[in-house]
Scaffold this motif. Structure first.
Motif: not given
Length: 189
Positions: A151-168
């Motif tokens: 229904e909503r993909v925004g939370p998932y897309l921001t989560l992916l960005r947060g994950m990439d930030f922490e991986r970096e």
């Protein structure tokens, strides 16, 4: 970006208490926006006064009553209006640890190294929490299935960005630690 926009984004998930919002901030919105509980409660009061949210009191046995907040139509309109605004320039990095790293050759390299190690540990902890949240959001679906059918993909897309930030953060921190350890070994050897 104002805190209110992040609060409204969190309330899109549905009615929540201030406590629930603080936990939700920590679990989801925190991958792109930080706020203390005190800041959050002050903002909720302002938003209620402006008619962007409503609050209803739920009486509880053996616990203090709690207030549940939800977006009003004016709040939903404000979310829509916010999304039509062009984004401001990307945020700049303002990180005290990086200032210390910049000056470590003239300072206490051991203390700076400890700060970097702490940052790596924190990033790993956050990344693990984000991975658990990702698993919960996917709920057995593949990422493709989720992105097509949720229904909503925004939370998932921001989560992916947060994950990439922490991986970096982990990648950079591990590199910095190897460099500092190598330089320390050269001095001792």
């Amino acid at each position: 970006m104002a805190l209110r926009n992040a609060v409204m984004a969190a309330l899109l998930e549905g009615e929540a208490s201030g406590y629930d919002l603080a936990k939700a901030f920590d679990a989801s919105v925190a991958n792109f926006w930080m706020a203390t509980p005190q800041q959050l409660y002050r903002e909720l009061e302002r938003m209620a006064a402006e008619g962007l949210i409503t609050a209803r009191v739920v009486e509880q046995d053996k616990r203090p009553n709690k207030r549940l907040f939800s977006l009003t139509e004016a709040g939903r309109a404000a979310v829509h209006a916010y999304t039509t605004e062009r984004p401001s320039r990307p945020s700049a990095i303002r990180d005290e640890l990086l200032v210390k790293v910049q000056t470590l050759d003239a300072g206490d390299a051991t203390a700076v190294r400890a700060g970097i190690a702490d940052r790596v540990d924190l990033a790993r902890t956050k990344l693990a929490r984000y991975e658990r949240l990702r698993t919960a959001l996917l709920d057995g679906r593949t990422e493709e299935q989720y992105l097509v059918g949720a229904e909503r993909v925004g939370p998932y897309l921001t989560l992916l960005r947060g994950m990439d930030f922490e991986r970096e953060n982990v990648r950079w921190g591990e590199l910095a630690l190897r460099v500092l350890d190598g330089r320390a070994a050269q001095r001792c050897g």
